[in-house]
Design an enzyme around this catalytic site. Sequence first.
Site, mmCIF file in Angstrom:
data_model
loop_
_atom_site.group_PDB
_atom_site.id
_atom_site.type_symbol
_atom_site.label_atom_id
_atom_site.label_comp_id
_atom_site.label_asym_id
_atom_site.label_seq_id
_atom_site.Cartn_x
_atom_site.Cartn_y
_atom_site.Cartn_z
ATOM 1 N N ARG A 148 0.867 -1.180 0.000
ATOM 2 C CA ARG A 148 0.000 0.000 0.000
ATOM 3 C C ARG A 148 0.905 1.231 0.000
ATOM 4 N NH1 ARG A 148 -2.157 -3.484 4.011
ATOM 5 N NH2 ARG A 148 -4.260 -4.251 3.530
ATOM 6 N N LYS A 172 -2.490 -2.384 7.834
ATOM 7 C CA LYS A 172 -3.676 -1.896 8.534
ATOM 8 C C LYS A 172 -3.739 -2.525 9.920
ATOM 9 C CE LYS A 172 -6.605 -0.773 4.594
ATOM 10 N NZ LYS A 172 -7.895 -1.012 3.924
ATOM 11 N N HIS A 239 -2.256 2.560 -5.950
ATOM 12 C CA HIS A 239 -2.990 1.352 -5.554
ATOM 13 C C HIS A 239 -3.198 0.420 -6.748
ATOM 14 C CE1 HIS A 239 -4.832 -0.407 -2.046
ATOM 15 N NE2 HIS A 239 -5.879 -0.773 -2.744
ATOM 16 N N ARG A 242 -0.519 -2.041 -6.970
ATOM 17 C CA ARG A 242 -0.786 -3.154 -6.043
ATOM 18 C C ARG A 242 -1.741 -4.156 -6.694
ATOM 19 N NH1 ARG A 242 -1.283 -4.461 -0.393
ATOM 20 N NH2 ARG A 242 -3.438 -4.807 0.302
ATOM 21 N N HIS A 265 -4.451 -8.993 3.362
ATOM 22 C CA HIS A 265 -5.898 -8.980 3.488
ATOM 23 C C HIS A 265 -6.332 -9.874 4.636
ATOM 24 C CE1 HIS A 265 -6.511 -7.815 -1.023
ATOM 25 N NE2 HIS A 265 -6.295 -6.774 -0.259
ATOM 26 N N TYR A 274 -9.607 -10.286 -7.553
ATOM 27 C CA TYR A 274 -8.591 -10.419 -8.598
ATOM 28 C C TYR A 274 -8.889 -11.606 -9.508
ATOM 29 C CZ TYR A 274 -6.231 -7.046 -5.709
ATOM 30 O OH TYR A 274 -5.941 -5.923 -4.994
#
Length: 297
Positions: A148, A172, A239, A242, A265, A274
């Site tokens: 990120r 995160k 992004h 990514r 994730h 994806y």
Amino acid sequence: MQDWTERFARYLADERNLSPHTLAAYSRDLVEFKNFLERQGRADKEALVRLDSFVLRRYLAELHKRNQRTSIARKLSSLRTFFRYLVREGLLATNPTEGLATPKLNRYLPKTLSVDEAHSLLERGYDPSQLDLRDRAILELFYSSGLRVSELTGLNVGGLDLREGLVRVLGKGRKERIIPVGRKAREVLAAYLETRGLPGDEEPLFLNARGGRLTPRSVQRNLKTRLLKAHIIKDISPHALRHSFATHLLDGGADLRAIQELLGHVSLSTTQKYTQVSVDKLMAVYDKAHPRSRKKS
């Protein structure tokens, strides 16, 4: 309500360990909801205790007049988390958001570069200067490791292990993960660090022209310049690099759960978008090539 929202903010920061960016988003959503309640004369604690789903549906109806579905879904998620916290702390007996349906979101497929476009972006229009080496190192690291933008700009030199080919990032929720760095990215990163005189571990990995830590906004601006130099006419964000990293890994046969780990994730369902990108590309090839699918001229 102010007292409850302040306690909630401390809970998010101290127990959930959320990033400042996420905390700010929660704060904005709750301030907007508080302003709505004030217009309704319901912003005191006694009114909150009696709050029901009808008031919340009125709020959602108001949001629909000026917000997209993705924004409404996020604001509703903030309220759900807030009211769950109040119930957990014994401040409310029930959660008024229970039973409220999340708006159905439009299908979203992430923008990506093709493999050829990625190679052009990484190889065209660079000179041996420190800033050009920095920009190329940034893009190589994005495409090599799927970071990120906040993770990349937050990196210090010590987070990068060029000998082992690894980078350690805080994602995160300040969750740490270790990600491989490809051979080409390591070569460019080593050349960039050499131009800086091999800085110490606590120094920022990427600096701006004035010697300070590079910001996400600067990365975005520099990327647009690099896209033009590579003759790529696409609205691509950091992004999207990514997304390109994940999509190209999947197309190359990588396991979906491995990609989930690399991207950081929490849920596999987040990574599964994806697969849809790859299926869409497959269908486009099929429609173009299959004799029973081609349109008659």
